[in-house]
Scaffold this active site. Structure first.
Site, PDB file in Angstrom:
ATOM      1  N   ARG A 125       0.867  -1.186   0.000  1.00  0.00           N
ATOM      2  CA  ARG A 125       0.000   0.000   0.000  1.00  0.00           C
ATOM      3  C   ARG A 125       0.895   1.225   0.000  1.00  0.00           C
ATOM      4  O   ARG A 125       1.702   1.411   0.905  1.00  0.00           O
ATOM      5  CB  ARG A 125      -0.919   0.026   1.227  1.00  0.00           C
ATOM      6  N   GLU A 144       4.991   7.092   2.293  1.00  0.00           N
ATOM      7  CA  GLU A 144       5.743   5.844   2.471  1.00  0.00           C
ATOM      8  C   GLU A 144       5.061   4.764   1.656  1.00  0.00           C
ATOM      9  O   GLU A 144       3.951   4.939   1.157  1.00  0.00           O
ATOM     10  CB  GLU A 144       5.775   5.429   3.943  1.00  0.00           C
ATOM     11  N   ASN A 146       4.071   0.678   2.226  1.00  0.00           N
ATOM     12  CA  ASN A 146       3.966  -0.406   3.211  1.00  0.00           C
ATOM     13  C   ASN A 146       4.077  -1.734   2.487  1.00  0.00           C
ATOM     14  O   ASN A 146       3.239  -2.054   1.640  1.00  0.00           O
ATOM     15  CB  ASN A 146       2.612  -0.341   3.930  1.00  0.00           C
ATOM     16  N   SER A 151      -2.763  -2.750   5.993  1.00  0.00           N
ATOM     17  CA  SER A 151      -4.066  -3.075   6.581  1.00  0.00           C
ATOM     18  C   SER A 151      -5.205  -2.205   6.064  1.00  0.00           C
ATOM     19  O   SER A 151      -5.003  -1.271   5.299  1.00  0.00           O
ATOM     20  CB  SER A 151      -3.985  -2.967   8.109  1.00  0.00           C
ATOM     21  N   LYS A 315      12.363   2.878   5.526  1.00  0.00           N
ATOM     22  CA  LYS A 315      12.469   4.316   5.228  1.00  0.00           C
ATOM     23  C   LYS A 315      13.809   4.644   4.573  1.00  0.00           C
ATOM     24  O   LYS A 315      13.894   5.524   3.715  1.00  0.00           O
ATOM     25  CB  LYS A 315      12.308   5.135   6.509  1.00  0.00           C
ATOM     26  N   LYS A 374      12.123  10.490  10.689  1.00  0.00           N
ATOM     27  CA  LYS A 374      11.491   9.169  10.611  1.00  0.00           C
ATOM     28  C   LYS A 374      12.471   8.058  10.969  1.00  0.00           C
ATOM     29  O   LYS A 374      13.526   7.930  10.326  1.00  0.00           O
ATOM     30  CB  LYS A 374      10.958   8.918   9.191  1.00  0.00           C
ATOM     31  N   GLU A 378       7.330   0.693  11.313  1.00  0.00           N
ATOM     32  CA  GLU A 378       5.985   0.665  10.751  1.00  0.00           C
ATOM     33  C   GLU A 378       4.980   0.709  11.900  1.00  0.00           C
ATOM     34  O   GLU A 378       5.333   0.578  13.061  1.00  0.00           O
ATOM     35  CB  GLU A 378       5.775  -0.608   9.921  1.00  0.00           C
ATOM     36  N   GLY A 379       3.699   0.892  11.538  1.00  0.00           N
ATOM     37  CA  GLY A 379       2.643   0.802  12.538  1.00  0.00           C
ATOM     38  C   GLY A 379       2.109   2.134  13.023  1.00  0.00           C
ATOM     39  O   GLY A 379       1.165   2.181  13.797  1.00  0.00           O
ATOM     40  N   ARG A 460      -7.672   7.785   4.893  1.00  0.00           N
ATOM     41  CA  ARG A 460      -7.711   7.990   6.346  1.00  0.00           C
ATOM     42  C   ARG A 460      -7.622   9.488   6.619  1.00  0.00           C
ATOM     43  O   ARG A 460      -6.830  10.193   5.973  1.00  0.00           O
ATOM     44  CB  ARG A 460      -6.546   7.253   7.023  1.00  0.00           C
TER      45      ARG A 460
END
Length: 484
Positions: A125, A144, A146, A151, A315, A374, A378-379, A460
């Site tokens: 993603r 970024e 993923n 998710s 990253k 950064k 992740e997360g 989002r």
């Protein structure tokens, strides 16, 4: 970029009634999370946070994001196959970032032993924000990509019906019809199914039909309904999914002499990671989770992602890809793809020891509002902004640990009004910004790319007061693009 429901946002009574109807529809559609109090059980569920209205997204930028996704799929796959590039790029990072170093150790061990898998699966993603220039023009800039546990494809498949319902309640049927159909979970399952099929293509039918997809899951998983959407799509194709933790793999997983993977005596065709993307998910007091990850990587099963593809999503790799000439070297003879990719890049800067890193730190300290710091994580909820970033850079500037971070240009989108709905909170209108994600799927068998496509989107949205954090972190909410 205003949409046509600004007047409703100013009517508190109408807003409250609309919010009640929206929440009921979200529950009915399955826009669900397990409760925070019982993350291991579905006995108590709640609605996943979402926006009352779809949020404005420039049509041209949405189209651009979709068009470049297959290029990003090819780029990630190319990076994952280039061991020299990965080793050189991550050489400074792994000296000071233990987590990335542990992943890299597994990668090196698998390379030394010889890669057993022949089918490679990417479910990615790519996330973007819309940079707003002084003249009001908007540009698509990548935040970024993923490459592990990307998710909300399942829940994003269910939110369009909620926003159509809200607009239809307001008799805005024309506007409701503009909300795009979206089913990432179906597309993600299609990629897994293709990898499963190719894994079994050299075997007899009996073995293929019994081989399973192993989903590596967390025990405390609030977002299980998002994952179940993909599982259900696979079951419709008569492909069975078993959910296991790393600890289960460590205790009961095994390889045979040909490195076929077995879990509880069932052959595994595909391993789909929805865990293992953060250091805390590898138990620090023991080694069983790391041992389990190594066992899985050594196997013949198609991994999503394999360890090289997870490293390709770091990253540091993202930052290096922005260097002049790098894309051309990785994607020779593809100038159009290179141009599409480079058009989405924000400013990215190395913090390795030396003059280049020193200059980046000096520029960030001189204008902290223009940069984001950064780490290789992740997360969500890991990045540093403003005063926090300044304090971190002051501590890091003479320390080799700075190589475990990158510096990125801060994207400045144009805020807009929306109402964000969360369990237990009243409907409240706030100024927001959005982040657009495009899901991509690719499958490679040997050196042949047999599937490469985009399969849907995720929007989002969060209040402008929050610098960082996604839906899982409790900051952002699920949304839908309203093309403008």
């Amino acid at each position: 970029m205003a949409a046509s429901w600004g007047s409703v946002l100013q009517d508190e009574k109408q807003l409250a009634e609309l919010a009640r109807q929206a929440v009921d529809r979200a529950l009915a559609e399955g826009v669900l999370l397990r409760s925070a109090q019982s993350p291991s059980s579905s006995d108590a569920v709640t609605f996943a946070p979402f926006s009352l209205f779809p949020s404005p997204v420039p049509s041209a930028l949405l189209e651009q994001a979709y068009a470049v996704q297959t290029d990003f799929n090819i780029l990630v796959d190319a990076v994952s196959q280039n061991s020299a590039f990965l080793e050189q790029t991550l050489s400074s990072t792994i000296k000071k970032d233990d987590y990335t170093a542990r992943l890299f150790d597994i990668y090196k061990q698998v390379l030394k032993e010889g890669i057993a898998q022949t089918v490679f699966l990417g479910l990615n993603r790519s996330d973007y924000m819309f940079q707003c220039s002084a003249d009001g023009s908007k540009a698509l800039k990548q935040i970024e990509i993923n490459t592990i546990s990307a998710s909300f494809g399942g829940l994003a498949s269910r939110t369009p019906a909620v926003h159509r319902h809200v607009l239809n309640v307001l008799n805005k049927t024309k506007e409701a019809s503009k909300i795009l159909s979206n089913n990432p979970s179906k597309g993600l399952a299609l990629g897994i199914a293709k990898a499963w099929e190719l894994y079994g293509s050299a075997k007899c039918v009996k073995i293929l039909e019994s081989a399973v997809v192993l989903l590596i899951a967390q025990e405390k998983e609030r977002n299980i309904f998002d994952q179940r959407a993909i599982e259900n799509e696979l079951l419709d194709r008569k492909i069975h999914v078993i959910r296991r933790r790393f600890e289960d793999v460590s205790e009961r997983g095994s390889l045979d002499q040909t490195r076929r993977l077995f879990m509880d005596d069932q052959e595994v065709a595909v391993v789909y990671f929805r865990d293992g993307y953060m250091p805390s998910q590898y138990n620090p007091q023991g080694f069983s989770n790391w041992e389990a990850r190594l066992l899985l990587e050594r196997s013949r099963a198609a991994k999503c992602p394999d360890i090289a593809t997870q490293l390709a999503g770091t990253k540091k790799v993202q930052q290096e890809l922005s260097r002049v000439g790098l894309l051309e070297a990785l994607l020779p003879g593809q100038p159009e793809a290179v141009a599409r990719l480079r058009a989405t890049f924000a400013g990215l800067y190395s913090l390795d020891m030396g003059e280049e890193g020193d200059q980046a730190i000096a520029e960030a300290l001189a204008a902290p509002s223009h940069f984001v710091l950064k780490p290789q994580r992740e997360g969500g909820g890991n990045n540093l902004y403003g005063e926090e970033m300044v304090q971190a850079l002051e501590q890091l500037k003479d320390n080799e640990e700075r190589a475990s971070y990158i510096l990125m240009e801060k994207i400045e989108p144009e805020p807009f009004g929306n109402c964000l709905l969360r369990p237990g909170s009243p409907a409240q209108v706030v100024q927001c910004i959005s982040e657009l994600g495009i899901f991509g799927v690719y499958v490679r068998q040997g050196t042949t790319l047999v599937m490469n496509k985009h399969v849907g989107h995720l929007l989002r949205t969060k209040a402008i007061e929050h610098a960082d954090g996604g839906v899982a972190a409790g900051v952002a909410v699920l949304d839908n693009p309203y093309p403008v």
